[in-house]
Write a protein that holds these residues in place. Structure first.
Motif, PDB file in Angstrom:
ATOM      1  N   ILE A 163       0.820  -1.213   0.000  1.00  0.00           N
ATOM      2  CA  ILE A 163       0.000   0.000   0.000  1.00  0.00           C
ATOM      3  C   ILE A 163       0.855   1.264   0.000  1.00  0.00           C
ATOM      4  N   GLY A 164       2.182   1.098  -0.160  1.00  0.00           N
ATOM      5  CA  GLY A 164       3.072   2.246  -0.261  1.00  0.00           C
ATOM      6  C   GLY A 164       3.639   2.734   1.048  1.00  0.00           C
ATOM      7  N   ARG A 165       3.386   2.032   2.151  1.00  0.00           N
ATOM      8  CA  ARG A 165       3.943   2.439   3.437  1.00  0.00           C
ATOM      9  C   ARG A 165       5.419   2.043   3.511  1.00  0.00           C
ATOM     10  N   ALA A 166       6.278   3.013   3.859  1.00  0.00           N
ATOM     11  CA  ALA A 166       7.720   2.775   3.901  1.00  0.00           C
ATOM     12  C   ALA A 166       8.189   2.632   5.340  1.00  0.00           C
ATOM     13  N   THR A 167       9.038   1.631   5.545  1.00  0.00           N
ATOM     14  CA  THR A 167       9.668   1.415   6.852  1.00  0.00           C
ATOM     15  C   THR A 167      11.174   1.488   6.675  1.00  0.00           C
ATOM     16  N   THR A 168      11.819   2.297   7.500  1.00  0.00           N
ATOM     17  CA  THR A 168      13.275   2.437   7.403  1.00  0.00           C
ATOM     18  C   THR A 168      13.956   1.186   7.931  1.00  0.00           C
ATOM     19  N   LEU A 169      14.829   0.616   7.102  1.00  0.00           N
ATOM     20  CA  LEU A 169      15.606  -0.550   7.498  1.00  0.00           C
ATOM     21  C   LEU A 169      17.024  -0.161   7.931  1.00  0.00           C
ATOM     22  N   GLY A 170      17.523   0.961   7.396  1.00  0.00           N
ATOM     23  CA  GLY A 170      18.876   1.389   7.738  1.00  0.00           C
ATOM     24  C   GLY A 170      19.119   2.824   7.321  1.00  0.00           C
ATOM     25  N   TYR A 171      20.000   3.492   8.049  1.00  0.00           N
ATOM     26  CA  TYR A 171      20.362   4.888   7.748  1.00  0.00           C
ATOM     27  C   TYR A 171      21.777   5.138   8.251  1.00  0.00           C
ATOM     28  N   GLN A 172      22.607   5.771   7.398  1.00  0.00           N
ATOM     29  CA  GLN A 172      23.945   6.185   7.822  1.00  0.00           C
ATOM     30  C   GLN A 172      24.329   7.462   7.084  1.00  0.00           C
ATOM     31  N   HIS A 173      25.079   8.317   7.792  1.00  0.00           N
ATOM     32  CA  HIS A 173      25.610   9.554   7.221  1.00  0.00           C
ATOM     33  C   HIS A 173      27.078   9.644   7.628  1.00  0.00           C
ATOM     34  N   PHE A 174      27.984   9.710   6.645  1.00  0.00           N
ATOM     35  CA  PHE A 174      29.410   9.658   6.956  1.00  0.00           C
ATOM     36  C   PHE A 174      30.225  10.208   5.791  1.00  0.00           C
ATOM     37  N   SER A 175      31.519  10.369   6.026  1.00  0.00           N
ATOM     38  CA  SER A 175      32.450  10.812   4.992  1.00  0.00           C
ATOM     39  C   SER A 175      33.142   9.592   4.390  1.00  0.00           C
ATOM     40  N   SER A 188      15.354  -4.848   9.939  1.00  0.00           N
ATOM     41  CA  SER A 188      14.225  -4.398  10.751  1.00  0.00           C
ATOM     42  C   SER A 188      13.085  -5.390  10.583  1.00  0.00           C
ATOM     43  N   SER A 189      12.048  -5.201  11.383  1.00  0.00           N
ATOM     44  CA  SER A 189      10.838  -6.032  11.300  1.00  0.00           C
ATOM     45  C   SER A 189       9.658  -5.128  10.965  1.00  0.00           C
ATOM     46  N   PRO A 190       9.361  -4.938   9.693  1.00  0.00           N
ATOM     47  CA  PRO A 190       8.324  -3.980   9.289  1.00  0.00           C
ATOM     48  C   PRO A 190       6.897  -4.492   9.434  1.00  0.00           C
ATOM     49  N   GLY A 191       6.714  -5.755   9.802  1.00  0.00           N
ATOM     50  CA  GLY A 191       5.371  -6.307   9.948  1.00  0.00           C
ATOM     51  C   GLY A 191       4.960  -7.106   8.731  1.00  0.00           C
ATOM     52  N   PRO A 192       3.850  -7.850   8.844  1.00  0.00           N
ATOM     53  CA  PRO A 192       3.398  -8.676   7.727  1.00  0.00           C
ATOM     54  C   PRO A 192       3.100  -7.828   6.489  1.00  0.00           C
ATOM     55  N   GLY A 193       3.360  -8.392   5.324  1.00  0.00           N
ATOM     56  CA  GLY A 193       3.087  -7.687   4.081  1.00  0.00           C
ATOM     57  C   GLY A 193       4.007  -8.148   2.973  1.00  0.00           C
ATOM     58  N   THR A 194       3.775  -7.581   1.804  1.00  0.00           N
ATOM     59  CA  THR A 194       4.611  -7.847   0.632  1.00  0.00           C
ATOM     60  C   THR A 194       5.439  -6.598   0.355  1.00  0.00           C
ATOM     61  N   TYR A 195       6.747  -6.753   0.281  1.00  0.00           N
ATOM     62  CA  TYR A 195       7.641  -5.596   0.239  1.00  0.00           C
ATOM     63  C   TYR A 195       8.587  -5.641  -0.961  1.00  0.00           C
ATOM     64  N   TYR A 196       9.013  -4.446  -1.356  1.00  0.00           N
ATOM     65  CA  TYR A 196      10.251  -4.313  -2.125  1.00  0.00           C
ATOM     66  C   TYR A 196      11.181  -3.412  -1.316  1.00  0.00           C
ATOM     67  N   VAL A 197      12.479  -3.602  -1.507  1.00  0.00           N
ATOM     68  CA  VAL A 197      13.474  -2.841  -0.747  1.00  0.00           C
ATOM     69  C   VAL A 197      14.214  -1.902  -1.697  1.00  0.00           C
ATOM     70  N   ARG A 198      14.359  -0.658  -1.267  1.00  0.00           N
ATOM     71  CA  ARG A 198      15.066   0.344  -2.062  1.00  0.00           C
ATOM     72  C   ARG A 198      16.146   0.984  -1.203  1.00  0.00           C
ATOM     73  N   ALA A 199      17.364   1.079  -1.782  1.00  0.00           N
ATOM     74  CA  ALA A 199      18.495   1.733  -1.116  1.00  0.00           C
ATOM     75  C   ALA A 199      18.875   2.972  -1.914  1.00  0.00           C
ATOM     76  N   ASP A 200      18.932   4.128  -1.254  1.00  0.00           N
ATOM     77  CA  ASP A 200      19.284   5.389  -1.902  1.00  0.00           C
ATOM     78  C   ASP A 200      20.539   5.968  -1.269  1.00  0.00           C
ATOM     79  N   ALA A 201      21.461   6.414  -2.120  1.00  0.00           N
ATOM     80  CA  ALA A 201      22.686   7.075  -1.659  1.00  0.00           C
ATOM     81  C   ALA A 201      22.766   8.453  -2.301  1.00  0.00           C
ATOM     82  N   SER A 202      23.039   9.467  -1.507  1.00  0.00           N
ATOM     83  CA  SER A 202      23.265  10.821  -2.022  1.00  0.00           C
ATOM     84  C   SER A 202      24.569  11.332  -1.446  1.00  0.00           C
ATOM     85  N   ALA A 203      25.339  12.017  -2.292  1.00  0.00           N
ATOM     86  CA  ALA A 203      26.671  12.462  -1.867  1.00  0.00           C
ATOM     87  C   ALA A 203      26.933  13.859  -2.390  1.00  0.00           C
TER      88      ALA A 203
END
Length: 227
Positions: A163-175, A188-203
């Motif tokens: 249904i488009g609800r996003a749960t954060t699995l990981g976050y880091q900010h570093f040099s 993480s444990s986002p609860g029952p459901g069908t998921y896809y996982v997306r990882a985004d990096a910005s620098a």
């Protein structure tokens, strides 16, 4: 006195002969040539500096880019010294033609084609592909800095359900230093459901300019059916 005049006359004659022998009448300059064979590759956001080499002519040159050719965005060519400089903004293999003319003799002109390869400055990929283990959804990513400078990096990994609800699995900010990589685990444990996982990096550079982005996303659904 007559002997002095005679010696001066003889010396003058000898000097004229030397000049005539070392500077032939009608001497021509060597052909105008662009000597550079190829261009070094670079990455998006990296400072690029390269100077074309030429031989022949009067050594007074004027450089340019042929009509219909285009340099990579962010790169420019100096007309006076043939220097490429700047920071490319997009990856690709760019083909263009460089022109060279002689300032003192405009009839002398040559051109030569080149290719400049620009690769991504920032990449992200799965180190351990995301998978479900009971109620847990986890894995790891590897991010790499391919540029010639350190970057400030932010990485966010989320799981998005049906249904488009996003749960954060990981976050880091570093040099991240130049030509370095870093593995980042997530879980993480986002609860029952069908998921896809997306990882985004910005620098961005420490100077605050040259933002770059990369992302990775699963292609198959990941199902958590237990509580």
């Amino acid at each position: 006195m007559r002997r002095v005049y005679l010696r001066l006359a003889i010396l003058t004659t000898l000097l004229v002969g030397v000049v005539a022998a070392t500077t032939p009448a009608g001497a021509q300059t060597s052909p105008l040539t662009i000597a550079t064979e190829s261009l070094p590759a670079t990455t998006v956001g990296s400072d690029y500096r390269f100077t074309f080499q030429a031989t022949g002519g009067s050594q007074s040159y004027l450089w340019g880019v042929a009509a219909g050719s285009q340099l990579p965005a962010g790169i420019r060519l100096s007309q006076l010294d043939g220097k490429l400089s700047g920071a490319p903004t997009a990856p690709g293999e760019y083909h263009f033609t460089v022109t060279l003319s002689d300032v003192r003799d405009p009839s002398l002109g040559v051109q030569r084609g080149y290719a400049l390869v620009v690769t991504e400055g920032l990449t992200i990929d799965w180190k351990q592909s995301p998978k479900v283990n009971g109620t847990n959804l986890g894995g790891s990513v590897v991010v790499a800095n391919h540029t010639d400078h350190a970057i400030l990096l932010t990485v966010v990994v989320v799981a998005v359900n049906q249904i488009g609800r996003a749960t954060t699995l990981g976050y880091q900010h570093f040099s991240l230093p130049s030509l370095a990589e870093q593995v980042i685990p997530f879980s993480s444990s986002p609860g029952p459901g069908t998921y896809y996982v997306r990882a985004d990096a910005s620098a961005e550079r420490r100077s605050g300019r040259g933002m770059r982005r990369a992302h990775k996303q699963t292609t198959e659904p990941l199902v958590i059916d237990t509580i």
